[in-house]
Design a protein around this motif. Structure first.
Motif, short mmCIF file in Angstrom:
data_model
loop_
_atom_site.label_atom_id
_atom_site.label_comp_id
_atom_site.label_asym_id
_atom_site.label_seq_id
_atom_site.Cartn_x
_atom_site.Cartn_y
_atom_site.Cartn_z
N TRP A 416 -3.65 -1.36 -23.46
CA TRP A 416 -4.22 -1.81 -22.18
C TRP A 416 -4.11 -0.64 -21.21
O TRP A 416 -3.44 -0.69 -20.20
N GLU A 417 -4.76 0.46 -21.57
CA GLU A 417 -4.60 1.70 -20.81
C GLU A 417 -5.83 2.06 -20.01
O GLU A 417 -5.89 3.14 -19.43
N ASP A 418 -6.83 1.14 -19.91
CA ASP A 418 -8.12 1.63 -19.46
C ASP A 418 -8.87 0.64 -18.56
O ASP A 418 -10.08 0.70 -18.47
N SER A 419 -8.19 -0.27 -17.92
CA SER A 419 -8.90 -1.26 -17.11
C SER A 419 -9.37 -0.64 -15.79
O SER A 419 -8.86 0.39 -15.34
N ALA A 420 -10.34 -1.30 -15.17
CA ALA A 420 -10.90 -0.78 -13.93
C ALA A 420 -11.30 -1.93 -13.01
O ALA A 420 -11.74 -2.99 -13.47
N VAL A 421 -11.16 -1.69 -11.72
CA VAL A 421 -11.63 -2.62 -10.70
C VAL A 421 -12.35 -1.81 -9.63
O VAL A 421 -12.32 -0.58 -9.65
N ALA A 422 -12.98 -2.50 -8.71
CA ALA A 422 -13.55 -1.77 -7.56
C ALA A 422 -12.41 -1.10 -6.80
O ALA A 422 -11.32 -1.68 -6.67
N PRO A 423 -12.59 0.12 -6.33
CA PRO A 423 -11.48 0.85 -5.66
C PRO A 423 -10.81 0.05 -4.55
O PRO A 423 -9.60 0.11 -4.38
N GLU A 424 -11.59 -0.75 -3.81
CA GLU A 424 -10.99 -1.51 -2.71
C GLU A 424 -10.09 -2.64 -3.21
O GLU A 424 -9.25 -3.16 -2.46
N ASN A 425 -10.24 -3.01 -4.48
CA ASN A 425 -9.41 -4.07 -5.05
C ASN A 425 -8.20 -3.53 -5.80
O ASN A 425 -7.39 -4.30 -6.33
N LEU A 426 -8.07 -2.21 -5.86
CA LEU A 426 -7.04 -1.60 -6.69
C LEU A 426 -5.61 -1.96 -6.26
O LEU A 426 -4.77 -2.27 -7.12
N PRO A 427 -5.25 -1.94 -4.98
CA PRO A 427 -3.85 -2.25 -4.63
C PRO A 427 -3.41 -3.64 -5.09
O PRO A 427 -2.33 -3.80 -5.67
N GLU A 428 -4.25 -4.64 -4.84
CA GLU A 428 -3.88 -6.00 -5.23
C GLU A 428 -3.82 -6.13 -6.75
O GLU A 428 -2.95 -6.83 -7.29
N TYR A 429 -4.73 -5.47 -7.43
CA TYR A 429 -4.69 -5.50 -8.89
C TYR A 429 -3.40 -4.88 -9.41
O TYR A 429 -2.74 -5.43 -10.29
N LEU A 430 -3.01 -3.74 -8.85
CA LEU A 430 -1.79 -3.08 -9.30
C LEU A 430 -0.55 -3.93 -9.00
O LEU A 430 0.40 -3.96 -9.79
N GLU A 431 -0.54 -4.61 -7.88
CA GLU A 431 0.58 -5.50 -7.57
C GLU A 431 0.68 -6.61 -8.61
O GLU A 431 1.76 -6.89 -9.15
N GLY A 432 -0.45 -7.22 -8.92
CA GLY A 432 -0.45 -8.27 -9.93
C GLY A 432 -0.10 -7.74 -11.31
O GLY A 432 0.61 -8.40 -12.09
N PHE A 433 -0.58 -6.54 -11.58
CA PHE A 433 -0.30 -5.94 -12.89
C PHE A 433 1.19 -5.64 -13.04
O PHE A 433 1.78 -5.86 -14.10
N THR A 434 1.80 -5.13 -11.99
CA THR A 434 3.24 -4.83 -12.02
C THR A 434 4.04 -6.11 -12.27
O THR A 434 5.00 -6.12 -13.04
N GLU A 435 3.65 -7.20 -11.60
CA GLU A 435 4.32 -8.48 -11.81
C GLU A 435 4.13 -8.97 -13.25
O GLU A 435 5.07 -9.51 -13.87
N LEU A 436 2.94 -8.75 -13.80
CA LEU A 436 2.67 -9.18 -15.18
C LEU A 436 3.53 -8.41 -16.18
O LEU A 436 4.05 -8.98 -17.15
N LEU A 437 3.69 -7.12 -15.97
CA LEU A 437 4.57 -6.32 -16.83
C LEU A 437 5.99 -6.90 -16.81
O LEU A 437 6.63 -7.05 -17.86
N ALA A 438 6.47 -7.21 -15.61
CA ALA A 438 7.83 -7.75 -15.49
C ALA A 438 7.96 -9.09 -16.20
O ALA A 438 8.97 -9.37 -16.87
N GLN A 439 6.94 -9.91 -16.10
CA GLN A 439 6.98 -11.22 -16.77
C GLN A 439 7.13 -11.08 -18.27
O GLN A 439 7.79 -11.90 -18.92
#
Length: 1020
Positions: A416-439
Motif C-alpha cells: 500500500w505504497e502508492d495511494s493518492a488523493v487531491a492535494p487539498e485532501n492530503l492532511p486529513e487523509y494522512l491523519e486517518g491513515f496514521t490512525e489506521l496504521l496504529a489500529q
C-alpha cells in the motif's frame, strides 16, 4: 487461432518446450533455471516463475514471440527494468525483456518537441539523448525515482510520474503515439485520434486495427455517463484503465487510453513522446516540519507559487541514509522531523529569489514551518535529491531512530505504497491513515509527491507468518476504503498489478468494472497478456515471495547479523542469532535484503554494479544474483545441496567483489560477502579453480617470490609467461606485475620496525611489500612528518612516531576466493598481533586491505580483539583527513589530479574519501573516475574475465586517462587500480604513458627515498 482462455489450451508439452520452440524461430530465448530465477521477481512482494525469458532485438521479434505464444495459449508478460512495485512484471508464461536490446532513441525532433524511442530505453538515457540533440533545451519530463533504470515502456505501462509531476503530470500527458504488438502478434500504432496498422501493407494488421477501433467506439458511445463521472477526478487517478481518453471530447485518444494498462492489452515496443523545455535556473527550498501532516497542510500555499516539484521525506529515511553512508551523505537539511523539497525556476517566477522569500513569508504566517533553507550548491542539491530518490530502498531497511548505529531497526514493504488523493485532501487523509496504521499495529514510513497528493508509504508488514499476512490483507482493504472515502485512488503511479487490482471494486462501480473487462477483451480476447492484473486479478495474498520459505539453518562463516564495521556484537548462527529478524536465519535475512529496487541496473552514477554495466545482463546485476540466491534458499532440497548450486556459482562468476553494492544499494546488499560465503561452502572438500590456489594463496608465496624476483620477472618477460598463466588459471593477455627484489624491499623498508611508544601503526600488506615497497616507505615518511594524537614522540626525532607492522596479513585474497577457514586463521593471528592495548590508529596504505581489516575481520573473527582492532583501522586517505583535522600542514600539491576511486574505500570508508581529502590538501581540480578499475583483485587476472574486466575499465578509468592533461598525476592507492592503469596504457595508444601514484607518494616529504626512521633535519 483459438479464443480459449489462458490455461485451457496449454498442454504440458507446449509449456515444457516453449524455450526450444522460440529458439527454433531464431529468437534469443532462455529457459534455464538460473534465468527463470532472475525473472521470478520484480520490485513487488510477489514471486512467479516464468517458463522462459525472451530478449528481442526489435518489434518484429516481439511480434514473432507473441504470435507463437498465442498459437499455443501461453501467457506473455512484457517487462522493462523490473522496478515496478505492483507485481505487474512477473508471471508464469513467457517474459519478454525489452530492456536488453531495444534501447535506441530513434529520432529527436526539436522543432515539434517530440522523440521516438524504443520501449527498453532507460529514462535517464532518453533524457540524456534528448538534451544532447537539443543543446540542453528540451527533455522528457517524467522522472520517477527509479528513472536511472526504469524504461520508457515501463513508464507507459504504469503511467509513471516523478518528482516534477506537480508541473508536468503523468506519462499519459506526454504520449503522442505508441507502436504496439497485439495479443495475436500483429503490429499496430495507437495515435491521439485512433488506431492504424503500423505497416499499412499488412492486411491482417489493417483488419485487426479496424476491428479494435470499431469495438472501442461502440464501447464508448454506449457508456458516456460513467466514463465522464468516474474517471480523471484527481490528478493522480492511475488505478484502472484510462478510458476517459476515448471520449469524443478527448478526440478518441487511443494512445493515451492505453497508458497505464500494465501490458494487459498490448505490448508497447516504441513510442513517440512529447518533450518539454529544461529549466536553466532551478533553486531548491528545503522546508522542515514537525511531521508529514503539518507539511501536507502547507502544500496549497506552495502550489500557489507554480513550483516544478513539491516532494516530501520522513526523518527515518534521512537517519538511515546517514547511518549507511555517513553523515556527510545528507547535508543542507533544516531543522525538523519531516521535510518538503520545493523547487522553483524561471517558469515559476521572473524573480525566483523574490518568489522564495515571498513563499517563506506566507509559510511562516501559517505557523507550522519549523525551519527553512535555500540550497544553491549543485552538489548539495543533487545529494538531497538522491535521498528522496532512494526513499523506496532506504525505507525498506530502516535504522532505529533511538540508536541509528545499531543496525537495521526494522524492515518495511510495499503493498500500500502508492495511494493518492487531491492535494487539498492530503492532511486529513494522512491523519486517518496514521490512525489506521496504529489500529493494525503497523508502522509506516511516508515520503512522496506531496504536491500531487500521492503518498509512498512502506509498511512493516510481516509476510512470513500467516497471522502477519492476514493483518496485511485486512489493512489493505481498510486502506482502500479510507482513500476512496477521501475521493482518492488506490494507485497514483505504480499501477494496480497484483498488489491492488483485487481492491478495484471498492473504488469503482460494478458498471465501470464491467467496462474495464470489456476493454481488456477487445484487445486480448484470450486473456494471455499479463494475466492477474486489473481484470480477473489474482488475490492480493497469492504468490507472496516471503511466504512458505523453508525454515533451515544456513550456518555461515561470516557473522551476517552484526550492525556495522567494528561494532560490538556477539556471534551466533542460525535462528537464535541476536540480530535475526522474526526468528529468521541471518543468511536468509541477508539475502532477502534485495527487494528489486534495481539501482544496480543503472547505467551511470555511483560505482555499482560494474559487471552489469559491462554486460547489460540481469544475471550480472546485484539484483539478479540476489534473486538466484533467494531461489536457492527456497528450492534447495537441503542446505548442503543448496550450497552446491551451479546456478548460484554461475551468477557469481562475474561479480568483481567490489563491495560497491554495500553502499550504493539502497537496501545495503553486500554481494561481495555473500559471494565469499557461497564459494566457501560450494568448494568445501572439493577441487577449486586453479586461480583460487594461484591467487588466493598469493600472500603465502609472495615472500619467497621476492627472493626469486629476478628469475620470475625474467620468465614473465618471455613466451613462457603465457603457458604459466594458463596453468595457473589466469588469462595470458593480462600483464603480470613485476616483483620487487629482496634487496629493493629491504632498502625501502629499512628502519621500519615496531615501536610501542609510537602514536601510529603503519600496516604494510603483502602486495605493498612485494610489488610497491616504495609506497610503504613513502607512507611511513608522511606519517612520521605528523605528530599523531597520543604519540609520545615529536616529528624529526630519532623515533619517528610510527610503528611498522610488516609480518601479518589482512587475508583479502582468501576472503575473495571463499577460503574462509584459512582467512579466519590468518585474521585471528593478525588481530592478536595488533591488539596491543592501545587505541593507536592503524593506517593501511592498501585500501582493500584496510577494508578487509575494518569490515571483514570482525565478521569472521568473533573475538573482542578483532573488534577492538577493527575500530582502529584507517585507510591512508581517511587518516590523512584526520591529520588535517589536527592542523597538519601538507606539502605543496599538484593543481590537478585524476583519481581512480577505490571501490573498497568507497564502500567501507566513504564514497568521497579520496576526492574530499585531495581537495582539503589544496588540489584545485580533482577528476574522479567513479567506477571500478576492472582488475578488482584476482578478478581481472582470472581466465574468462578479461573481456569484462577491460569493459569495466572503459566505464570510467579509461576515459579519464584519455582526458587527462600532460603531467597530471593519476592517483591509484589500490594496487589493482595501478595494474589497471598499466594494462590500459599498454593496449590503448590513445592513452599517454603514465604510472599510477599513491597518495603517500604525492605527500612524501622525501620522495628520493630517505628512510622514515632517520632524523628529519630541516623537516623537523
Amino acid at each position: 487461432m483459438s479464443n480459449a482462455p489462458a490455461g485451457e489450451l496449454t498442454s504440458v508439452d507446449d509449456r515444457s518446450r516453449v524455450g526450444s520452440d522460440l529458439r527454433a524461430l531464431g529468437l534469443d530465448a532462455d529457459d534455464s533455471s538460473r534465468r527463470r530465477a532472475e525473472y521470478s521477481y520484480d520490485a513487488s512482494n510477489y514471486r512467479l516463475s516464468p517458463l522462459c525469458v525472451v530478449f528481442p532485438h526489435d518489434d518484429v521479434e516481439v511480434a514473432a514471440t507473441v504470435a507463437h505464444c498465442h498459437s499455443v495459449g501461453i501467457p506473455v508478460i512484457p517487462r522493462g527494468g523490473g522496478t515496478g512495485m505492483g507485481g505487474n512484471a512477473i508471471g508464469e508464461g513467457v517474459v519478454i525483456d525489452l530492456s536488453r536490446h531495444m534501447t535506441r532513441v530513434v529520432t529527436v525532433d526539436a522543432e515539434h518537441r517530440t522523440a521516438l524511442a524504443q520501449a527498453g530505453v532507460v529514462l535517464t538515457e532518453l533524457q540524456k539523448a534528448v538534451r544532447t540533440d537539443t543543446d540542453g533545451a528540451l527533455t522528457f519530463a517524467p522522472d520517477p525515482s527509479s528513472q536511472s533504470r526504469a524504461t520508457l515502456g515501463g513508464a507507459i505501462g504504469n503511467d509513471a510520474c516523478g518528482n516534477h509531476s506537480v508541473r508536468y503530470g503523468r506519462t499519459t500527458d506526454h504520449v503522442v503515439e505508441t507502436n504496439l504488438v497485439t495479443a495475436d502478434g500483429l503490429r499496430v500504432t495507437a495515435t491521439r485520434t485512433g488506431l492504424r496498422a503500423t505497416d499499412p501493407t499488412d492486411p491482417a494488421a489493417v483488419r485487426r486495427a479496424e476491428e479494435i477501433a470499431s469495438a472501442l467506439g461502440d464501447l464508448v458511445s454506449a457508456n458516456l455517463a460513467p466514463l465522464r463521472t468516474e474517471l480523471e477526478r484527481i490528478p493522480r487517478q492511475v488505478s484502472g484503465y484510462h478510458l476517459a481518453h476515448l471520449l469524443p471530447e478527448r478526440g478518441f485518444d487511443v494512445a493515451r487510453a492505453l497508458v497505464g494498462s500494465e501490458g494487459t492489452c498490448a505490448l508497447v515496443v516504441s513510442a513517440v513522446v512529447g518533450l518539454v523545455p529544461v529549466a536553466q535556473h532551478p533553486q531548491l527550498l528545503c522546508l522542515g516540519y514537525r511531521d508529514v501532516v503539518d507539511a501536507a497542510r502547507d502544500v496549497p500555499v506552495m502550489l500557489s507559487f507554480s513550483p516544478s516539484a513539491i516532494e516530501g521525506i520522513d526523518e527515518r529515511i534521512v537517519a538511515t541514509m546517514r547511518a549507511r553512508r555517513g553523515r556527510s551523505s545528507v547535508e543542507g537539511l533544516p531543522d525538523g522531523h519531516a521535510w518538503i523539497y520545493v523547487e522553483l525556476d524561471e517558469f515559476s517566477a521572473d524573480d525566483v529569489p523574490a518568489a522564495i522569500s515571498d513563499l517563506l513569508e506566507k509559510l511562516r504566517a501559517e505557523g507550522r514551518l519549523v525551519d527553512a533553507r535555500t540550497v544553491t550548491d549543485p552538489t548539495q542539491r543533487s545529494m538531497l535529491w538522491r535521498v528522496r530518490e532512494d526513499g523506496a530502498g532506504l525505507s525498506s531497511r530502516l535504522v532505529d531512530l533511538d540508536d541509528p548505529d545499531a543496525g537495521s531497526g526494522y524492515e518495511s514493504w510495499p503493498g500500500w505504497e502508492d495511494s493518492a488523493v487531491a492535494p487539498e485532501n492530503l492532511p486529513e487523509y494522512l491523519e486517518g491513515f496514521t490512525e489506521l496504521l496504529a489500529q493494525h499495529g503497523l508502522t509506516g514510513v511516508m515520503y512522496g509527491h506531496f504536491g500531487a497528493g500521492c503518498m509512498h508509504v512502506r509498511i512493516t508488514f510481516d509476510q512470513r507468518s500467516e497471522s502477519g499476512r492476514a493483518t496485511m490483507l485486512a489493512f489493505c482493504r481498510d486502506a482502500a476504503h479510507l482513500v476512496v472515502a477521501h475521493g482518492g485512488s488506490l494507485s497514483g503511479e505504480h499501477g494496480d498489478g497484483r498488489a491492488r487490482s483485487e481492491l478495484l471494486p471498492i473504488m469503482y462501480s460494478p458498471q465501470m468494472m464491467g467496462l474495464f473487462g470489456a476493454f481488456k477483451r477487445i484487445w486480448d480476447p484470450t486473456a494471455l497478456l499479463n494475466p492477474g492484473s486489473i481484470v480477473e486479478p489474482d488475490a492480493i495474498g497469492d504468490n507472496l515471495a516471503l511466504a512458505d520459505i523453508p525454515s533451515r539453518t544456513w550456518s555461515t562463516a561470516f557473522d551476517l547479523g552484526i550492525p556495522g564495521p567494528g561494532a560490538d556484537h556477539g556471534h551466533s548462527s542460525g535462528a537464535d542469532h541476536p540480530h535475526a529478524k522474526n526468528g529468521l536465519d541471518p543468511f536468509v535475512h541477508a539475502t532477502q535484503a534485495c527487494i528489486g529496487v534495481g539501482r544496480c541496473r543503472s547505467h551511470s552514477g555511483g560505482v555499482m554494479c560494474p559487471s552489469y554495466r559491462a554486460t547489460k545482463d540481469e544475471k550480472d546485476s546485484t539484483r539478479g544474483r540476489s534473486r538466484v540466491l533467494q531461489e536457492m534458499i527456497r528450492n534447495a532440497p537441503d542446505v548442503e545441496s543448496g550450497w552446491r548450486s551451479e546456478d548460484v556459482r554461475e551468477a557469481m562468476d562475474l561479480c568483481l567483489s567490489c563491495k560497491a553494492c554495500s553502499t550504493d544499494c539502497p537496501t545495503g546488499v553486500d554481494m561481495a560477502t555473500y559471494r565469499s560465503e557461497f564459494l566457501h561452502h560450494h568448494y568445501r572438500r572439493r577441487v577449486r579453480p586453479m586461480s583460487h590456489y594461484a591467487l588466493g594463496w598469493m600472500p603465502a608465496w609472495l615472500r619467497p617470490a621476492t627472493t626469486m624476483a629476478p628469475m620470475i620477472n625474467a620468465v614473465l618477460a618471455t613466451k613462457l609467461s603465457g603457458a604459466a598463466a594458463r596453468l595457473a588459471g589466469l588469462d595470458a593477455r593480462r600483464a603480470m606485475p613485476q616483483f620487487s627484489r629482496r634487496k629493493e624491499v629491504r632498502n625501502h623498508l629499512r628502519g621500519l620496525t615496531k615501536d610501542t611508544d609510537a602514536g601510529t601503526v603503519l600496516f604494510l600488506d603483502s602486495f605493498t611489500k612485494a610489488f610497491r615497497p616504495e609506497v610503504g616507505a613513502a607512507a611511513a615518511r608522511v606519517l612520521a612528518n605528523h605528530s599523531s594524537p597520543g604519540s609520545t614522540t615529536s616529528p624529526g626525532s630519532a623515533s619517528t612516531g610510527v610503528s611498522c607492522e610488516k609480518d601479518n596479513c589482512c587475508a583479502l585474497t582468501w576472503i575473495s576466493t571463499g577460503q574462509l577457514d584459512h582467512a579466519r586463521k590468518v585474521l585471528t593471528k593478525t588481530a592478536e598481533a595488533l591488539d596491543d592495548g592501545t587505541d593507536r590508529p592503524i593506517v593501511v596504505p592498501e585500501p582493500s586491505c584496510a577494508a578487509a581489516l575494518y569490515k571483514d575481520m570482525p565478521e569472521l573473527v568473533h573475538t573482542d580483539a578483532a573488534r577492538r582492532v577493527a575500530k582502529r583501522v584507517r585507510s591512508f586517505a581517511a587518516h590523512v583527513g584526520e591529520m588535517l583535522d589536527d592542523g597538519w600542514q601538507p606539502p605543496t600539491m599538484p593543481d590537478a589530479v585524476t583519481v581512480q576511486t577505490h571501490c573498497h574505500e568507497y564502500a567501507v570508508f566513504g564514497p568521497a574519501t579520496q576526492a574530499s581529502v585531495l581537495r582539503r590538501l589544496g588540489v584545485s581540480t580533482v577528476t574522479t573516475a567513479d567506477g571500478c578499475c576492472g582488475v578488482a583483485g584476482n578478478f581481472g587476472f582470472e581466465r574468462g574475465h578479461y573481456e569484462v574486466s577491460m569493459a569495466v575499465g572503459e566505464q570510467a578509468l579509461a576515459p579519464a586517462l584519455r582526458a587527462r592533461v600532460d603531467d597530471e598525476p593519476v592517483l591509484t592507492d589500490g594496487f589493482s587500480c595501478a595494474m589497471a592503469v598499466q594494462q590500459l596504457v599498454a593496449v590503448d595508444d590513445r592513452i599517454r604513458p603514465v604510472t599510477g601514484t599513491h597518495l603517500a607518494q604525492l605527500l612524501d616529504p622525501h620522495p628520493s627515498g630517505e628512510s622514515a626512521a632517520r632524523p628529519r633535519g630541516d623537516h623537523a
